[in-house]
Design a protein around this motif. Structure first.
Motif, PDB file in Angstrom:
ATOM      1  N   THR A 240      30.998  34.398  41.160  1.00 30.71           N
ATOM      2  CA  THR A 240      30.157  35.731  41.127  1.00 30.71           C
ATOM      3  C   THR A 240      28.858  35.400  40.561  1.00 30.71           C
ATOM      4  N   GLY A 241      28.416  34.027  40.230  1.00 31.57           N
ATOM      5  CA  GLY A 241      27.119  33.667  39.607  1.00 31.57           C
ATOM      6  C   GLY A 241      26.164  34.331  40.340  1.00 31.57           C
ATOM      7  N   LEU A 242      24.726  34.127  39.804  1.00 29.59           N
ATOM      8  CA  LEU A 242      23.659  34.686  40.877  1.00 29.59           C
ATOM      9  C   LEU A 242      22.645  33.785  40.671  1.00 29.59           C
ATOM     10  N   SER A 243      22.590  32.598  40.228  1.00 26.59           N
ATOM     11  CA  SER A 243      21.776  31.563  40.430  1.00 26.59           C
ATOM     12  C   SER A 243      21.976  30.376  41.061  1.00 26.59           C
TER      13      SER A 243
ATOM     14  N   LYS B 252      20.908  20.907  39.208  1.00 30.00           N
ATOM     15  CA  LYS B 252      20.752  22.101  38.618  1.00 30.00           C
ATOM     16  C   LYS B 252      19.858  22.064  37.101  1.00 30.00           C
ATOM     17  N   LEU B 253      19.344  23.240  36.994  1.00 32.38           N
ATOM     18  CA  LEU B 253      18.632  23.387  35.466  1.00 32.38           C
ATOM     19  C   LEU B 253      17.324  22.697  35.576  1.00 32.38           C
ATOM     20  N   PHE B 254      17.319  21.492  35.772  1.00 38.93           N
ATOM     21  CA  PHE B 254      16.000  20.641  35.683  1.00 38.93           C
ATOM     22  C   PHE B 254      15.046  20.836  37.153  1.00 38.93           C
ATOM     23  N   PRO B 255      13.804  20.637  37.151  1.00 40.17           N
ATOM     24  CA  PRO B 255      13.155  20.517  38.549  1.00 40.17           C
ATOM     25  C   PRO B 255      13.421  19.064  38.991  1.00 40.17           C
ATOM     26  N   SER B 256      13.499  19.110  40.280  1.00 37.95           N
ATOM     27  CA  SER B 256      13.743  17.787  41.217  1.00 37.95           C
ATOM     28  C   SER B 256      13.305  16.708  40.630  1.00 37.95           C
ATOM     29  N   ASN B 257      11.858  16.758  40.284  1.00 41.06           N
ATOM     30  CA  ASN B 257      11.402  15.580  39.767  1.00 41.06           C
ATOM     31  C   ASN B 257      11.684  15.157  38.404  1.00 41.06           C
ATOM     32  N   LYS B 258      12.507  15.741  37.668  1.00 32.62           N
ATOM     33  CA  LYS B 258      13.089  15.425  36.546  1.00 32.62           C
ATOM     34  C   LYS B 258      14.540  15.675  36.357  1.00 32.62           C
TER      35      LYS B 258
ATOM     36  N   MET C  63      20.329  26.588  40.681  1.00 29.31           N
ATOM     37  CA  MET C  63      19.446  25.893  41.620  1.00 29.31           C
ATOM     38  C   MET C  63      18.512  26.940  42.063  1.00 29.31           C
ATOM     39  N   GLU C  64      18.608  28.062  41.560  1.00 30.41           N
ATOM     40  CA  GLU C  64      17.832  29.157  42.077  1.00 30.41           C
ATOM     41  C   GLU C  64      16.244  29.071  41.514  1.00 30.41           C
ATOM     42  N   LYS C  65      16.220  28.801  40.052  1.00 32.19           N
ATOM     43  CA  LYS C  65      14.878  28.550  39.437  1.00 32.19           C
ATOM     44  C   LYS C  65      14.761  27.474  38.738  1.00 32.19           C
ATOM     45  N   ASN C  66      15.290  26.269  39.161  1.00 32.03           N
ATOM     46  CA  ASN C  66      15.198  24.861  38.473  1.00 32.03           C
ATOM     47  C   ASN C  66      13.472  24.529  38.723  1.00 32.03           C
ATOM     48  N   GLU C  67      12.910  24.897  39.741  1.00 31.63           N
ATOM     49  CA  GLU C  67      11.614  24.221  40.070  1.00 31.63           C
ATOM     50  C   GLU C  67      10.666  25.105  39.447  1.00 31.63           C
ATOM     51  N   LEU C  68      11.021  26.252  38.594  1.00 31.29           N
ATOM     52  CA  LEU C  68      10.248  26.803  38.073  1.00 31.29           C
ATOM     53  C   LEU C  68      10.211  26.896  36.775  1.00 31.29           C
ATOM     54  N   MET C  69      11.084  25.869  36.071  1.00 34.13           N
ATOM     55  CA  MET C  69      11.020  25.415  34.460  1.00 34.13           C
ATOM     56  C   MET C  69      10.001  25.045  33.894  1.00 34.13           C
ATOM     57  N   GLY C  70       9.025  24.409  34.785  1.00 31.52           N
ATOM     58  CA  GLY C  70       7.701  24.002  34.368  1.00 31.52           C
ATOM     59  C   GLY C  70       6.715  25.024  33.804  1.00 31.52           C
TER      60      GLY C  70
END
Length: 458
Positions: A55-58, A436-442, A401-408
Motif C-alpha cells: 500500500t506504500g505511496l513512494s 531508494k532514499l539517496f539520489p542516484s549519484n549518491k 524511488m519517488e522523491k530520491n532525486e529531490l533529496m538534494g
C-alpha cells in the motif's frame, strides 16, 4: 516461491506511480526463514527488498533493480498482548487495524492510524514511519515502537530497544524506523498501546472558502489548542466523496475541517467550545458535532475512503505527500491551484491540516503518456514548492524511488556523506533495497552493475 512472469507482474506495483519488477518472490514464515534468505542473497550479491501489503505511496517496496522480494504476508501473527503494561509484540505482516481490534475489549488501541490502516501492515508502517490523522496529538509510528527484531544484511538476527522503558546507549530503534528497509529487515515489532480517552468529540467545521478553512487551522494552533486530529477537504473533493460515501458532508461548501478532540470530559467540552469560537472568527458557516459513534464513524469513513472515491472520476490518481509550515497553508493551496492550471489538472486537496502534511491529488489517465508526464511534472513542482516554503519532502509516505532525486533540495554533500556512513555500517554491499532514499549519484549504483553479471539462484 514465485518466479513466473504473470506472478511477478502483480508485485511490480504498489500504491505509487512507480514500477519495479523482482526476479523472484519468497514468502517466509519465520525469522529464521528470513535469515536464510538474506544469507543466500548476500552470497550471490543479489538485491533484496522487503514488502508488506504493497500500500506504500513512494515506491519503497518495489524491486528497482530486480532481485529477491521478501513478502511478509505469512508473518502475520500477534505474538503477545501484554495488556497490563500496554504492549503488543507483533510480526511485520500484521495489519495495522488488527492490533486495535485485538485490544479494544481492554479499552486500548494502537494510536498510529494511516488511512490505509485496514490493509497496511506494521512492517511497512515501520519502514516508512507512517502517520495518519491522529498523529497531530500522538505522533507517528516511531513514537509508538519500543523494540525491534531485525535481520541484518549478513543474515545475523539482532534485537534493539526494550519492551519496557528506554535502553541505555544509542537509540537504534529510532534510527531503524523510517529507514525504508535500507538498513535491515524487520521481523518483529514491539509497540505501545494507548488507553482510550474518557470522552471524544468530532466536529465538522463548514466554510465557504478553502482560504477561510486554512486560516482557521492556523488560528486553532495559535490559540494553544492541539486537537487529536484536524483534517481538511476542499469543496470539489468532498462532493466526490459525499456522492460515494454519504458521510454527511455539505455538498455546497467550499471546504470542511474534520476536527477531533479527546481526553477528560470537561477538557473536551472546553476545547470543542474554543475551536467552535475560532472557526466562527474565521467565517465558518456552521460547526457541527457528531451526535453519536455512528455519526462520528461515518464522518471518518468519508475521510479515510476519500482516495478510493476519487477512482469514480478518473482512471488513476497520484497522491502526493509534502509538508509546509501551518502558517503558510493559504499560500501553499494557492500555489497548488496555480500548478494544476499550468499542467491542465484540477488537483484535489485532502490532508492533515493540523501538522501541515499536504496530500494533493492529481487525477490523470495513465494510458495517456503525455498526461502521465504532465502529472509527474506537476507533482515535482508541488513538492519543490513545499520545500521552498520551509517545508519537507515527506510527512509520512517516505522517499522511496519517488522523491530520491529531490533529496538534494534539503541535504548537502556533508549530510549525504554522514548518511552514507550510517548506511554502510549496516548495509555495506547495498544488498538491501538499493536505489531508494539517496539520489542516484549518491546511492547504490555499484550493486546494479554487479547484478547484471549475476543470475538469481533458483
Amino acid at each position: 516461491m514465485l518466479d513466473k512472469t504473470e506472478d511477478l507482474l502483480l508485485y511490480e506495483f504498489d500504491g505509487s506511480v512507480e514500477k519495479g519488477r523482482p526476479d523472484v518472490i519468497v514468502f517466509p514464515h519465520t525469522t529464521d526463514d528470513v535469515s536464510r534468505i538474506v544469507k543466500l542473497a548476500a552470497r550471490y550479491e543479489v538485491p533484496l527488498v522487503g514488502r508488506g501489503a504493497g500500500t506504500g505511496l513512494s515506491g519503497g517496496a518495489l524491486a528497482r533493480g530486480g532481485g529477491i522480494m521478501v513478502v511478509f504476508a505469512r508473518m502475520n501473527r500477534i505474538l503477545e498482548l501484554d495488556l497490563e503494561n500496554c504492549r503488543a509484540v507483533v510480526q511485520p505482516g500484521v495489519v495495522n487495524l488488527d492490533i486495535t481490534r485485538a485490544v479494544e475489549p481492554a479499552g486500548l488501541y494502537f494510536a498510529p492510524d494511516p488511512s490505509s490502516a485496514k490493509s497496511s501492515t506494521i512492517g511497512g508502517n515501520v519502514a516508512e514511519n507512517a502517520g495518519g490523522p491522529h498523529t497531530l496529538a500522538y505522533g507517528v509510528t516511531t513514537n509508538h515502537v519500543v523494540a525491534l527484531e531485525l535481520v541484518l544484511p549478513d543474515g545475523e538476527i539482532v534485537r534493539v530497544g526494550s519492551k519496557h522503558g528506554d535502553t541505555a546507549g544509542y537509540d537504534l530503534g529510532g534510527l531503524l524506523v523510517g529507514s525504508e528497509g535500507t538498513l535491515a529487515l524487520v521481523t518483529e515489532v514491539t509497540v505501545k498501546l494507548s488507553r482510550k480517552a474518557e470522552s471524544v468529540k468530532t466536529l465538522l467545521a463548514i466554510f465557504e472558502t478553502i482560504e477561510d478553512a486554512s486560516q482557521a487551522v492556523s488560528q486553532i494552533t495559535a490559540n494553544g489548542i492541539t486537537p487529536a486530529a484536524c483534517e481538511l477537504l476542499d469543496g470539489w473533493t468532498l462532493r466526490i466523496v459525499e456522492d460515494y460515501v454519504h458521510a454527511g458532508y455539505p455538498r455546497d461548501s467550499g471546504a470542511v475541517l474534520l476536527i477531533e478532540v479527546e481526553g477528560l470530559r470537561e477538557a473536551v467540552e472546553e476545547q470543542a467550545a474554543a475551536i467552535t469560537k475560532v472557526c466562527g472568527n474565521c467565517h465558518s458557516r456552521e460547526v457541527r458535532t457528531a451526535k453519536d459513534d455512528r455519526e462520528r464513524d461515518l464522518l471518518w469513513k468519508g475521510r479515510k475512503n476519500a482516495f478510493g472515491a476519487l477512482g469514480r472520476v478518473a482512471p488513476s490518481n497520484y497522491v502526493l505527500d509534502g509538508v509546509i509550515p501551518r502558517s503558510k497553508l493559504p499560500q501553499a493551496l494557492e500555489r497548488i491551484r496555480q500548478i494544476g492550471t499550468k499542467y491542465g489538472f484540477h488537483i484535489g486537496n485532502i490532508f492533515h491540516a493540523g501538522d501541515g502534511n499536504l496530500h494533493p491529488i492529481v487525477l490523470y489517465d495513465p494510458r495517456d503518456a503525455q498526461q502521465f508526464a504532465r502529472a509527474i511534472a506537476a507533482a515535482e513542482e508541488i513538492i519543490r514548492a513545499c520545500v521552498e516554503m520551509g517545508g519537507a519532502l515527506t510527512g509520512e509516505h517516505g522517499i522511496g524511488m519517488e522523491k530520491n532525486e529531490l533529496m538534494g533540495l534539503l541535504f548537502n554533500d556533508a549530510d549525504f556523506a554522514l548518511m552514507r556512513r550510517i548506511h554502510d555500517a549496516f548495509n555495506p554491499d547495498c544488498v538491501l533495497n538499493p536505489g531508494k532514499l539517496f539520489p542516484s549519484n549518491k546511492g547504490c549504483g555499484e550493486i546494479r552493475i554487479r547484478r547484471k553479471e549475476t543470475s538469481v539462484p533458483k
